[in-house]
Design an enzyme around this catalytic site. Structure first.
Site, PDB file in Angstrom:
ATOM      1  N   CYS A  17       0.836  -1.201   0.000  1.00 48.97           N
ATOM      2  CA  CYS A  17       0.000   0.000   0.000  1.00 48.97           C
ATOM      3  C   CYS A  17       0.874   1.256   0.000  1.00 48.97           C
ATOM      4  O   CYS A  17       1.446   1.610  -1.017  1.00 48.97           O
ATOM      5  CB  CYS A  17      -0.980  -0.034   1.174  1.00 48.97           C
ATOM      6  SG  CYS A  17      -2.374   1.105   0.975  1.00 48.97           S
ATOM      7  N   HIS A 144      -3.532  -5.247   0.122  1.00 53.89           N
ATOM      8  CA  HIS A 144      -3.005  -5.702   1.414  1.00 53.89           C
ATOM      9  C   HIS A 144      -2.998  -7.236   1.469  1.00 53.89           C
ATOM     10  O   HIS A 144      -3.977  -7.851   1.889  1.00 53.89           O
ATOM     11  CB  HIS A 144      -3.869  -5.163   2.560  1.00 53.89           C
ATOM     12  CG  HIS A 144      -3.686  -3.706   2.817  1.00 53.89           C
ATOM     13  ND1 HIS A 144      -2.821  -3.218   3.776  1.00 53.89           N
ATOM     14  CD2 HIS A 144      -4.260  -2.620   2.237  1.00 53.89           C
ATOM     15  CE1 HIS A 144      -2.874  -1.901   3.786  1.00 53.89           C
ATOM     16  NE2 HIS A 144      -3.727  -1.508   2.855  1.00 53.89           N
ATOM     17  N   GLU A 146      -1.631  -9.112   3.536  1.00 50.56           N
ATOM     18  CA  GLU A 146      -1.689  -9.614   4.918  1.00 50.56           C
ATOM     19  C   GLU A 146      -3.110  -9.956   5.357  1.00 50.56           C
ATOM     20  O   GLU A 146      -3.307 -10.758   6.282  1.00 50.56           O
ATOM     21  CB  GLU A 146      -1.077  -8.595   5.892  1.00 50.56           C
ATOM     22  CG  GLU A 146      -1.893  -7.353   6.155  1.00 50.56           C
ATOM     23  CD  GLU A 146      -1.651  -6.223   5.173  1.00 50.56           C
ATOM     24  OE1 GLU A 146      -1.973  -5.071   5.496  1.00 50.56           O
ATOM     25  OE2 GLU A 146      -1.160  -6.505   4.056  1.00 50.56           O
TER      26      GLU A 146
END
Length: 203
Positions: A17, A144, A146
């Site tokens: 990001c 993202h 994650e």
């Protein structure tokens, strides 16, 4: 500083990001020579914005104006580390949370200098994944990863970073290794760690 150090010293790098945006700004400044390159998030009146506010967003109404949730990213080439980490899939669906993006007006200059956007959205105007041509592992994503990563099932970008740092990446992204993961029962989708153990197991 991190993006600059990793780029110049060939250190494995993963930007997420804002990390991708920082990598683009660093490249614009130090490779393209645009010293005033910045993000309009930090410098609204920037003369040479490398990162801009998304056109469809609102600068006055912040609630519900972010680009959120799962969005599709299309690989522009299969001959890149990101695509191979995702098992040569033509596209991926990853989750997002941002209001700023790479300035599309600067993309041609960046790519001609070796900062290649290997993943883009369906309009081909929103940059999602970048890689550097002459780097062993310099990967950055607007999304993202994650959000979908798990301890025993790490997201491909994280898997790539660890493999690059441990000098196992080249072995993991060969055509044979990708075929093994995609064809194995459960395979990569269930656990890339198990797939890696199988790949390293003597035959």
């Amino acid at each position: 500083l991190t993006a600059n150090y990793a780029r110049e010293n060939k250190v494995p790098f993963l930007g997420i990001c804002l990390g991708m945006q920082a990598a683009v700004i660093e490249y614009a400044r130090n490779v393209l020579g645009i010293k005033s390159a910045h993000s309009t998030e930090m410098v609204p009146e920037c003369a040479n914005p490398a990162v801009i506010f998304m056109p469809e967003g609102s600068t006055t109404h912040m609630g519900g104006t972010m680009r959120l949730g799962a969005r599709r990213t299309f690989f522009k080439t299969q001959d890149c580390k990101a695509a191979k980490l995702y098992n040569s899939s033509p596209f991926i669906d990853e989750r997002h949370r941002h209001r700023y993006e790479v300035n599309p007006d600067m993309v041609d200059k960046l790519e001609s200098a070796g900062c290649v956007f290997v993943g883009k959205d369906e309009t081909n105007k929103r940059m999602e994944i970048l890689e550097l041509d002459d780097h062993p592992f310099f990967l950055a994503t607007q999304y993202h990863p994650e959000y979908k990563s798990r301890p025993g099932r790490p997201s491909p970008p994280f898997m790539g970073l660890i493999l690059a740092a441990s000098r196992q990446l080249d072995h993991y992204i060969t055509t044979e290794a990708i075929e093994m993961r995609t064809n194995a029962p459960g395979g990569f989708i269930q656990s890339p760690l198990k797939a890696l153990k199988r790949l390293n197991k003597p035959m």
